[in-house]
Design a protein around this motif. Structure first.
Motif, mmCIF file in Angstrom:
data_model
loop_
_atom_site.group_PDB
_atom_site.id
_atom_site.type_symbol
_atom_site.label_atom_id
_atom_site.label_comp_id
_atom_site.label_asym_id
_atom_site.label_seq_id
_atom_site.Cartn_x
_atom_site.Cartn_y
_atom_site.Cartn_z
ATOM 1 N N LEU A 1 9.516 -3.755 -10.700
ATOM 2 C CA LEU A 1 9.594 -2.342 -11.079
ATOM 3 C C LEU A 1 9.214 -1.490 -9.872
ATOM 4 O O LEU A 1 8.192 -0.826 -9.861
ATOM 5 N N PHE A 2 10.062 -1.518 -8.870
ATOM 6 C CA PHE A 2 9.683 -0.948 -7.580
ATOM 7 C C PHE A 2 10.412 0.349 -7.239
ATOM 8 O O PHE A 2 9.945 1.117 -6.422
ATOM 9 N N GLU B 1 0.822 -1.203 0.000
ATOM 10 C CA GLU B 1 0.000 0.000 0.000
ATOM 11 C C GLU B 1 0.862 1.262 0.000
ATOM 12 O O GLU B 1 0.604 2.210 -0.732
ATOM 13 N N GLN B 2 1.901 1.262 0.835
ATOM 14 C CA GLN B 2 2.810 2.404 0.917
ATOM 15 C C GLN B 2 4.228 1.914 0.678
ATOM 16 O O GLN B 2 4.822 1.270 1.534
ATOM 17 N N PRO B 3 4.794 2.183 -0.496
ATOM 18 C CA PRO B 3 6.154 1.709 -0.792
ATOM 19 C C PRO B 3 7.175 2.198 0.228
ATOM 20 O O PRO B 3 7.152 3.342 0.667
ATOM 21 N N PHE B 4 8.049 1.278 0.612
ATOM 22 C CA PHE B 4 9.202 1.513 1.485
ATOM 23 C C PHE B 4 8.825 1.746 2.944
ATOM 24 O O PHE B 4 9.700 2.007 3.762
ATOM 25 N N ALA B 5 7.552 1.637 3.275
ATOM 26 C CA ALA B 5 7.166 1.502 4.675
ATOM 27 C C ALA B 5 7.259 0.021 5.047
ATOM 28 O O ALA B 5 7.318 -0.853 4.183
ATOM 29 N N LYS C 1 18.573 3.392 -7.224
ATOM 30 C CA LYS C 1 19.623 2.418 -7.534
ATOM 31 C C LYS C 1 19.117 1.254 -8.379
ATOM 32 O O LYS C 1 19.903 0.595 -9.060
ATOM 33 N N ARG C 2 17.804 0.999 -8.368
ATOM 34 C CA ARG C 2 17.291 -0.154 -9.103
ATOM 35 C C ARG C 2 17.469 0.002 -10.606
ATOM 36 O O ARG C 2 17.457 -0.993 -11.346
ATOM 37 N N ALA C 3 17.665 1.223 -11.085
ATOM 38 C CA ALA C 3 17.923 1.418 -12.513
ATOM 39 C C ALA C 3 19.204 0.721 -12.949
ATOM 40 O O ALA C 3 19.391 0.447 -14.141
ATOM 41 N N ALA D 1 2.098 0.200 -11.978
ATOM 42 C CA ALA D 1 2.086 -0.091 -10.545
ATOM 43 C C ALA D 1 3.485 -0.471 -10.091
ATOM 44 O O ALA D 1 4.293 -0.970 -10.878
ATOM 45 N N LYS D 2 3.735 -0.257 -8.814
ATOM 46 C CA LYS D 2 5.016 -0.648 -8.237
ATOM 47 C C LYS D 2 4.984 -2.138 -7.930
ATOM 48 O O LYS D 2 4.464 -2.565 -6.898
#
Length: 837
Positions: free
Chosen positions: A659-660, A573-577, A664-666, A654-655
């Motif tokens: 594809l989050f 629901e909330q990325p990186f939480a 750095k993920r690039a 969507a994350k």
């Protein structure tokens, strides 16, 4: 400092250059050693930040002897520029009257972290090519142009550059703990293209076996021109084989490390090494070297090379095969992670041969690499998959172990991927950057607003293993620690012991009194701090259960890992939480509790629960399913209610785990460095130089392959296959111009907008990762300045190192050069649908 004392040598051209057309600048004829230097320091720096903030602008910088510079480390609060002479290019910077012991008593080892500067000048009669040897140097500037050094001093890095006619200025930055030593000299560039043979990634050859593994060859373009049509050859010249390949086009003054198959077609049975010719040819120029491969007896340790899926580079791992190896039976795997500065081949040689297990050591990409985080973790996982395909490994008897930095890697990888291992065994493993060498002296902690700094810290939470100890519910742990270890003090291991005890989890702790960092108590082969008899007995007794009935999985980044045994987190629901799921099977009922999870899946199997009608309770909401055969079920939350389905819920942008983010993920999958060509000559050269610097960073830290491409040469096939790292804004980069209006954060004129809202501030720079609007299955990373002055700082926050802590986007002004995150105007993560929150 106006007197120039330079050991110049004879300025003559090398014979190979004399025979060619004067298409390129000539090389220097001999080693250039600058004798006279000025230096100043020490200056306090924060761990993993490196900002000194005493030289506000180094453009045209030329200090004078006796000039004063502020320093909080020095008595009276200032230091002077002092004179020092080099010895054969080596310099020692002596800092007088610094109370190092007092600083360590108050701040610990973090108080000793410091930087220094050195400055010199030399002259040249004309424009010349050269290679810089910059050992134990963070970076240096030649005539205001920035170049990377080799902070580890491995004597494998050479930096191509062009010397200007007349006066040349050199500014060097060094860092470390206490005083500093470094080497700086310029050596001839014998050809427009050269190989760095000391940096070759080599396999071993097993006597009596036909082998054709890849080899990684480092190539430098020592000219100021693009070079195309370079041919790389192995063998020939009397060798019994020859293989060739074309090298991708090389940008001016750049590096590329390319793989090439060895191509041997017969066995070798005699000798300890084999010498193989290596040649580069280009438009009449030829550069020749030789590589030496070790010949290994069957049954002894050896190195294996492979092609990485991350960047198509050549990487290696080391193998110690089982004693009396029988390919018809299966074996356990001891997967061991080395410490900082240790080679993988040395790591496996610290073990005795086991009749029951392979011992395999991946490399972390380099001996220092990425602390087994980020690309170090990816390297370990790649090697693990390679080994499982290559050797008869029992997947339920894989044991993760490691020492020092490798011990930290065991905690990080083992708790992020607990379902891969039957047990983990960290030795002298530190907990996290912040707990090992604290960051409190960073400029960012002094000056940054709490909100943007909180996003940085959210990015870094995945690198704090104690947060994820719950994940070890089904993972037995053996912790080994020297009681007198001054490198990684026992308090690091004891912290884990305390937390595991509070959780009630299975663990064994052995703290060996009086033993320091690397220790051995026995006279027989093997080193006890990684290969003790008790540790090996513990590992051998463990076997993984692939279908445990009680699971706990906590993560902050489903892009790092979203799977734990038979459950997967599909969306949050909330990325990186913090996201957490607990699942327990009780007869025909599955009880599930979730936090911050929008969708997850269960891979149900009859080994978990009986066939027939089952109840799945999610946060106390009952769901029912007729379980007839192994199946993957998806459970998603909509409008506060959970729904069960056989197919994954389809969404637009969507994350997802693939594809989050964050930034750095690039670089986690194949990428291209794309520099903008639309601006004036100065902006084009700056974008090219920034791209070139990243090729050196990726090569030096990641032993990797990175290609530089002008924006006009990007093809549809490249858009399909690669993430794009884009240098320059819409006025400079053709790709950015095409997608600018489709990005959530964009540059319009000399302003930065988040959606349609102006971000206040002058001369702002932007770093932003986002699904490529031209191919949403891949990522773009935009590195841009909104003005000419902002262009001078774009790309300031690098990410090609562990602990960078960049979220999805960062917008900053020129004060970052002195204040770090104190210069960040806006930062954060996009929402679950890549929207602005």
């Amino acid at each position: 400092m106006r007197r120039l004392i330079v050991l110049w040598g004879l300025l003559i051209l090398l014979p190979t250059i004399l025979q060619a057309e004067p298409k390129f600048a000539p090389t220097i004829g001999d080693t250039l050693i600058i004798k006279d230097w000025l230096y100043a320091g020490p200056f306090s720096v924060g761990a993993r930040e490196g900002i000194v903030d005493v030289l506000r602008d180094t453009t045209g910088f030329a200090p004078k002897e006796g000039e004063r510079v502020p320093s909080i480390l020095a008595p009276g609060g200032e230091v002077k520029w002092r004179r020092v002479e080099s010895q054969d290019g080596s310099l020692k910077l002596k800092y007088e009257n610094i109370e190092w012991e007092s600083l360590e008593d108050i701040y610990g080892v973090a108080g000793l972290l410091d930087a220094g500067y050195a400055y010199a000048e030399f002259s040249s009669p004309d424009r010349r090519r050269a290679l810089a040897v910059a050992e134990k140097i963070s970076w240096f500037k030649l005539n205001d142009e920035l170049f990377p050094g080799d902070p580890y001093g491995h004597n494998i890095v050479r930096i191509p550059l062009i010397i200007s006619p007349g006066r040349n200025r050199v500014l060097v930055k060094v860092s470390g703990f206490g005083g500093h030593r470094f080497i700086f000299k310029l050596i001839p560039a014998p050809s427009p293209i050269v190989t760095l043979i000391k940096d070759t990634t080599l396999p071993d050859i097993i006597k009596g076996e036909v082998m054709s593994p890849p080899v990684g060859i480092t190539i430098l373009n020592t000219t100021s021109k693009w070079l195309q049509g370079i041919k790389l050859s192995l063998g020939g010249e009397g060798a019994f084989f020859k293989t060739e390949r074309l090298v991708p086009p090389m940008a001016p003054l750049s590096v590329i490390k390319v793989p090439i198959d060895l191509g041997m077609k017969k066995t070798i049975s005699e000798g300890d090494t084999i010498s193989i010719p290596v040649s580069l040819s280009f438009e009449g120029f030829t550069h020749r070297e030789r590589i030496k491969l070790r010949l290994r007896e069957r049954g002894t340790s050896y190195k294996v090379t492979f092609i990485s899926k991350i960047d198509s580079s050549c990487q290696y791992y080391a193998v110690l095969p089982p004693k009396d190896y029988d390919p018809q039976r299966t074996y356990a795997l001891i997967f061991t992670l080395h410490g900082a500065g240790v080679a993988a081949s040395g790591q496996v040689d610290a073990y005795t041969q086991k009749g029951w297990a392979f011992v395999v050591a991946p490399t972390n990409r380099r001996r220092f690499g990425f602390d087994w985080q980020d690309w170090g973790r990816l390297d370990a996982l790649e090697v693990l998959e390679e080994v499982k395909k290559r050797f008869p490994i029992d997947p339920n008897r894989i044991y993760l172990t490691g020492h020092s930095m490798g011990g930290h890697g065991v905690w990080h990888i083992g708790l992020a991927h607990p379902d891969l291992f039957a047990a983990i065994a960290p030795s002298a493993g530190w907990a996290s950057f912040q707990l090992y060498i604290p960051w409190f002296l960073q400029k960012s902690y002094l000056f940054a607003h709490p909100q943007p700094l909180a996003y940085r810290d959210m990015s870094l939470r995945e690198d704090v293993p104690p947060l994820f100890l719950e994940n070890a519910l089904n993972l037995p742990i053996f912790i080994l620690q020297g009681g007198a270890d001054e490198n990684v003090p026992p308090i690091q291991a004891r912290l884990y012991v305390k937390l595991l005890h509070q959780l009630g989890y299975r663990y064994t702790y052995r703290e060996v009194p009086g033993q320091k960092h690397w220790w051995n108590l026995k006279d027989t082969p093997g080193v006890d701090c990684v290969d003790s008899d008790e540790l090996m007995s513990f590992l051998r007794s463990q076997e993984r259960n692939p279908f445990p009935k009680h699971l706990i999985f906590k993560t902050t980044d489903i892009g790092l890992n979203n799977r734990c045994y038979w459950l997967e987190i599909e969306r949050v629901e909330q990325p990186f939480a913090d996201s957490r799921i607990e699942v327990e099977v009780k007869g025909r009922r599955i009880e599930i509790g979730v936090e911050n999870i929008a969708e997850f899946s269960l891979n149900l199997n009859p080994k978990l629960l009986p066939l027939g009608r089952i109840e799945i309770s999610v946060n106390s909401q009952p769901l029912y399913y007729n379980f007839r055969h192994p199946v993957k079920l998806f459970i998603s939350r909509r409008k506060g209610k959970f729904r069960l389905r056989r197919l994954k819920r389809k969404k637009g942008l969507a994350k997802s785990p693939e594809l989050f983010g964050p930034i750095k993920r690039a670089y986690f999958s194949p990428f291209l460095l794309v520099y903008g060509t639309l601006g004036d000559s100065a902006s084009l050269q700056l974008n090219l130089h920034l791209a070139r610097l990243q090729t050196f960073s990726w090569w030096r830290r990641g032993n990797g392959l990175a290609r530089v491409i002008p924006d006009r040469e990007i093809t549809d096939e490249m858009l399909k296959d690669y993430n794009l790292i884009l240098f320059g804004g819409p006025q400079e980069n053709l790709i950015v111009r095409r997608i600018n209006e489709m990005l959530p954060i964009s540059i319009k004129g000399e302003r930065v907008y988040m959606g349609d809202k102006l971000i206040e501030g002058e001369d702002l720079a932007l770093e932003e990762v986002y699904p490529n609007p031209l191919n949403p299955k891949k990522l773009v990373l935009v590195l841009a300045g909104a003005s000419k002055r902002a262009n001078e700082i774009k790309g300031f926050f690098g990410t090609l190192y562990s602990g960078a802590g960049l979220p999805d986007f960062v917008v900053y002004d020129r004060s970052v050069k002195q204040r770090g995150w104190g210069g960040v105007i806006r930062a954060g993560f996009f929402g679950a649908d890549w929207d602005i929150r």
